[in-house]
Scaffold this active site. Structure first.
Site, short mmCIF file in Angstrom:
data_model
loop_
_atom_site.label_atom_id
_atom_site.label_comp_id
_atom_site.label_asym_id
_atom_site.label_seq_id
_atom_site.Cartn_x
_atom_site.Cartn_y
_atom_site.Cartn_z
N TYR A 1 0.01 -4.92 -20.52
CA TYR A 1 0.81 -5.71 -19.03
C TYR A 1 -0.44 -4.79 -18.12
CZ TYR A 1 4.90 -5.82 -22.56
OH TYR A 1 4.93 -6.31 -23.16
N HIS B 1 1.04 -1.10 0.02
CA HIS B 1 -0.15 -0.14 -0.27
C HIS B 1 0.72 0.94 0.38
CE1 HIS B 1 -2.82 2.99 1.28
NE2 HIS B 1 -2.50 3.06 2.37
N HIS C 1 1.20 5.83 -1.00
CA HIS C 1 0.51 6.50 -1.76
C HIS C 1 1.47 7.38 -2.78
CE1 HIS C 1 -0.23 7.50 3.16
NE2 HIS C 1 -0.51 6.56 2.02
#
Length: 220
Positions: free
Chosen positions: A127, A100, A102
């Site tokens: 892709y 995860h 940002h």
């Protein structure tokens, strides 16, 4: 070699792998400050980067280890977004790791108006289709809001990655390497999407996507 020793060695190897991946992401500018978190599934729980930890300066011995009830077994206090990872693992039994971030371009897309909430990015490359497929948008929740876990559970069974509105992507993979590669492909596609705004584009059509699904056995 006993099974216990083998499991211990595997866990140590995965701890080192998390540190290596975190440093690579930080050094390449895909994460900044103490943002982002990484987790890996174990036989007896899972490893997660600590809260307020810079991914570029992780200590393998201080990674949080949790059981499947969310209790901390060892290490530093886990990321406050632990529930986000746990929800994804519970819905995706084949997921071996989650990244995860940002990351700039993916986070930028997550702030845009007018996104298709069922599929945030067009299939610009083969892709992207192969590594991400469809990317649903999860409505905005404040950081640490447990309701975000429920929102993820509603989608994770059908999607290996989601985009959190005004936040960033959550990407799972069978291994940490697979999750990393998928995260990188998502970020590059978000960059292409932003570069091509207001320019006529030619995303892959339905027949081309079906060919990819058939050839590579994709479950999209």
């Amino acid at each position: 070699m006993s099974a216990a020793i083998s499991i211990h060695r595997d866990e140590n190897r995965l701890r080192e792998e998390i540190v290596e991946v975190g440093r690579s992401l930080f050094d390449r500018g895909l994460t900044a400050g103490s943002s982002g978190n990484i987790s890996v599934r174990l036989d007896d729980g899972w490893l997660l980067t600590p809260t307020n930890a810079c991914l570029g300066r992780l200590d393998p011995a201080r990674l949080a280890k949790l059981d499947w009830n969310g209790r901390v077994v060892s290490g530093d206090a886990p990321s406050k977004e632990a529930f986000l990872h746990r929800a994804m693992y519970e819905e995706r039994q084949g997921a071996g790791a989650i990244v995860h971030l940002h990351s700039t371009h993916s986070a930028a897309v997550s702030c845009m108006c007018g996104l298709d909430h069922a599929d945030c990015l067009p299939p610009l490359t083969a892709y992207y289709v192969m590594k991400i497929g469809r990317l649903p948008l999860i409505p905005y929740h404040r950081p640490g809001d447990p309701a975000l876990g429920d929102a993820i559970r509603g989608l994770a069974g059908r999607h290996s990655a989601v985009l959190l509105a005004n936040h960033g992507p959550v990407v799972s993979g069978r291994s940490l390497e697979a999750a990393l590669y998928a995260t990188e492909e998502l970020e590059e596609t978000a960059k292409l999407f932003l570069l091509l705004r207001n320019i006529p584009t030619r995303p892959l059509d339905a027949a081309q996507i079906e060919e990819l699904k058939s050839t590579f056995g994709l479950d999209l």
